[in-house]
Design an enzyme around this catalytic site. Structure first.
Site: not given
Ligand code: IVH
Length: 707
Positions: A131, A133, A135, A243, A331, A425, A428, A449, A455
């Site tokens: 799934e 990750k 951000d 998740y 990643k 600056c 000015c 400045c 200014c």
């Molecule tokens: S599972 C015990 N699933 O990534 C582990 N984490 O770098 C539980 N994150 O702390 C995390 N998407 O903030 C999981 N689909 C996903 C995620 C996810 C983002 C983040 C989360 C975690 C961090 C770890």
């Protein structure tokens, strides 16, 4: 800060024990400092990749010298300890982090490790979920008997911050789950994040309001979630994906996929790209599919998370110090491209800060054309030894503001000279200085400045701030008009806005309705909108002054504390004397820090600031702030007043509406909930009727507010 070059240095294999000890100490310090910037200030200084490299180096040295592992080793900690401001809460079950995989090989090794651990052969199926990750930032939502009772940020993984009031404002998160089978207690964990479109809109509004913009959606989400005032969080469009889970009275399923199905059934959003894979190659296919979908998702993801599907296997695999053995984050590589630095432009902000911006040869980075990159400040330019004409590696971190990660010094054109940051600056010509912090004795990273009101860049930026959405919010008076009026010499100080017609006349200019871009109607509307704001709320008034460190929340706090403008001003005047009782009262306010208190003193000590305020008060009378009432039937509604009011002034009616949690707008649209029409109401009333918006009389309004 010793900064960005830190991954370089002695190869781990060549280190003596002494060198390793010193390097581990340095890395622990440096990683802790980056953690603090990331987790507490929401303001990371280095890219995720550079940060990962620091951790990887730390780990490699620890692996070679296990006896040297420090008690405060970064490998043992997750994130940083919580910042002040929110109550701390201990997680019933720790919130852990994930190990990283950077290539296919790492993923195959992850699969092999799990098989070894569980004693399975190559022929056994180890199903895993894949799934995105997300951000954003992780939170834990605790439910008791189906009701949301506590929401906490991750913090250091052991202890986070209680952000329940803010989480409750997120529409996607259920406050109550009516399923009889819902486990008790149960903690749902997931990611709070902000979408790209919402992020762009928020930043535009912040910029218009002269407020700090966010570097990327993650920081915007973090900043929004950690607002001390939930009313502000409520205005920020945060989203959520579930998740994982923490403490659970029982579990509704025996697999990860089953758990996600249960989440969905209870009303939690689950990422639609989640899928179950039976072989490593399928996991890698999922990774590539998600990578391809990435640009069109509308929110930031930075990799793919794989999790062992069977929960009994997750249980057996368990955890290492900071991460589970049954999951890993694969990643995405940061998106980068090479460009040429054509110029460095210096922008002057409202407080005089000189901010360098790289002007680049346009280059496409991850599907987006990049022309500008942030350079942060002068030290950053010096550290990188950036020179005009240099080839540079540009990276879109978090997919938003591009950064220059590296200078390709071997491609430097002959004769390129080191960049000299201006000491005056550019607008000015006043001296630009780096203030010395009296506490640390160190020079501020920002050069400012010293021109103040002479200014024009600062003056214009301050005016823009003054009229911005969270300050005076004058309809029809935005960035463009402020620049125009300033250029024509009509508006030089905030008070001039309230004498606009006279100022135009005094300058010998044609009446506003004859100006290009202004017709009779828009000129009349603008004057009306200005008049309407003469009774602006005290909180907005204070915020509009643009005092350093006095943001929207602090301004509201001051307005609530002092009540009226007169009381506020005399207290501020008195508190410029640090020995005064007023000063003692000011710093005693919960939420007013040292920086805010001294910025206020500095502002009110300055005679020309006082002159600006006094001149302004000839034209406006800030209305006291009443406690907002979120229970009222008007909470969250958008109202429009039109025609004349006989029982209260417009300003009073507006303040009353706002204190009841309503927003007052100057024009009717489909977003309007209610129009209060007094005698003489015309076009707005008609428009409301044609849109089917409810229209009431002033008496009806009275009934509503006195209920
Ligand atoms: S599972 C015990 N699933 O990534 C582990 N984490 O770098 C539980 N994150 O702390 C995390 N998407 O903030 C999981 N689909 C996903 C995620 C996810 C983002 C983040 C989360 C975690 C961090 C770890």
């Amino acid at each position: 800060m010793s900064g960005k070059s830190s991954v370089r240095g002695l190869p781990v294999e060549a280190m003596s024990e002494d060198e390793a000890r010193r390097e581990l100490a340095r890395l622990a310090r440096e990683i802790a400092a980056h953690d603090e910037r990331y987790y507490q200030d929401d303001d990371p200084e280095i890219s995720d990749a550079a940060y990962d490299a620091l951790r990887a180096r730390n780990e490699a040295i620890e692996a070679r010298f296990p006896a040297l592992v420090r008690a405060d080793s970064p490998g043992r900690k997750v994130g940083a300890a919580p910042a002040g401001g929110f109550e701390k809460v201990r997680h019933a079950a720790p919130m852990l982090s994930l190990d990283n995989a950077f290539d296919d090989e790492d993923v195959r090794e992850f699969d092999a490790r799990i098989r070894r651990f569980l004693g399975l052969g190559a022929g056994d199926v180890v199903a895993m979920t894949a799934e995105p990750k997300i951000d954003g930032l992780s939170v834990s939502l605790r439910y008791k008997r189906g009701a949301l009772v506590m929401a906490a940020t991750r913090g250091d993984g052991i202890e986070g911050e209680n952000v329940t009031a803010n989480i409750r404002t997120i529409k996607e998160i259920p406050l109550e789950i009516l399923d009889e089978e819902f486990p008790d207690p149960f903690e749902v964990r997931g990611e709070v994040f902000m979408g790209h479109a919402e992020f762009t809109a928020l930043n535009a509004a912040q910029e218009q309001g002269g407020q700090k913009t966010f570097a990327n959606p993650r920081n915007a989400a973090a900043g929004s979630l950690r607002q001390l005032d939930p009313a502000i969080t409520a205005t920020r469009p945060l989203r959520f994906f579930a998740y994982a889970w923490g403490e659970a009275g029982s579990l509704p399923a025996t697999t990860q996929t089953g758990m996600c199905e249960a989440f969905k059934g209870w009303g939690f959003p689950v990422n639609p790209l989640l899928r179950r894979c039976e072989r490593v190659d399928e996991m890698l296919d999922a990774y590539r599919d998600i990578a391809r979908a990435r640009a069109g998702l509308g929110y930031d993801i930075d990799g793919v998370v794989y999790k062992v599907d069977r929960l009994d296997w997750q249980q057996r695999l368990g955890f290492r110090s900071r991460s589970p053995r049954w999951a890993i984050a694969h990643k995405f590589p940061a998106e980068r491209a090479v460009s040429i630095l054509r110029d460095i432009e210096i922008q002057v902000g409202r407080t005089g800060a000189l901010t360098p911006v790289a002007k680049l040869e346009p280059v496409t980075v991850g599907g987006v054309v990049v022309r500008n990159a942030t350079l942060h400040n002068e030290d950053e330019i010096a550290r990188k030894d950036l020179r005009i004409g240099d080839h540079v590696v540009v990276q879109r971190a978090g997919d938003v503001i591009p950064q220059i990660v590296e200078v390709l010094a071997d491609r430097r054109p002959a004769g390129a000279t080191p960049y000299r940051f201006p000491k005056t600056c550019p607008v000015c010509g006043s001296h630009a200085v780096r203030e010395i912090n009296p506490k640390t004795g160190k020079a501020d990273v920002v050069r400012r400045c010293t021109g103040g009101l002479i200014c024009s860049a600062q003056v214009v930026e301050r005016l823009k701030h003054f009229v911005s959405r969270n300050a005076f919010d004058i309809e029809g008076l935005g960035t463009r008009q402020v620049e125009l009026f300033h250029e024509k010499g009509v508006v030089r100080s905030p008070a001039d806005i309230f004498h606009l017609a006279e100022r135009i006349k005094a300058k010998g200019l044609a009446p506003l309705e004859e100006w290009e871009g202004f017709g009779e109607v828009s000129a009349r509307n603008l004057f009306a909108a200005i008049d309407e704001r003469r009774g602006v709320g005290l909180d907005r008034f204070i915020f509009a002054l643009g005092i350093r460190h006095i943001g929207e929340t602090t301004a509201r706090l001051l307005a609530r504390t002092y009540g009226s403008c007169d009381v506020f001003l005399s207290a501020m005047h008195e508190s410029t004397d640090p020995q005064s009782a007023a000063h003692g009262e000011l710093v005693a306010i919960d939420g007013i820090g040292e920086a805010a208190a001294s910025a206020l003193a500095e502002f009110f000590r300055e005679p020309h600031n006082m002159a600006v305020v006094e001149e302004l008060l000839q034209a406006v009378r800030p209305a006291p702030l009443e406690a907002a009432d979120t229970q009222s039937p008007l909470a969250g509604k958008t109202l429009v007043f039109t025609g004349s009011l006989e029982r209260m002034t417009r300003a009073e009616a507006k303040a009353k509406a706002e204190s009841l949690g309503a927003k007052v707008s100057g024009s009717v649209s489909s977003k309007t909930d209610l129009v209060i029409a007094g005698p003489g109401a015309g076009s707005k009333r008609k428009k409301a009727e044609s849109l089917g918006v409810r229209v009431i009389s002033e008496d009806g309004w009275f009934d509503l507010i006195t209920r």
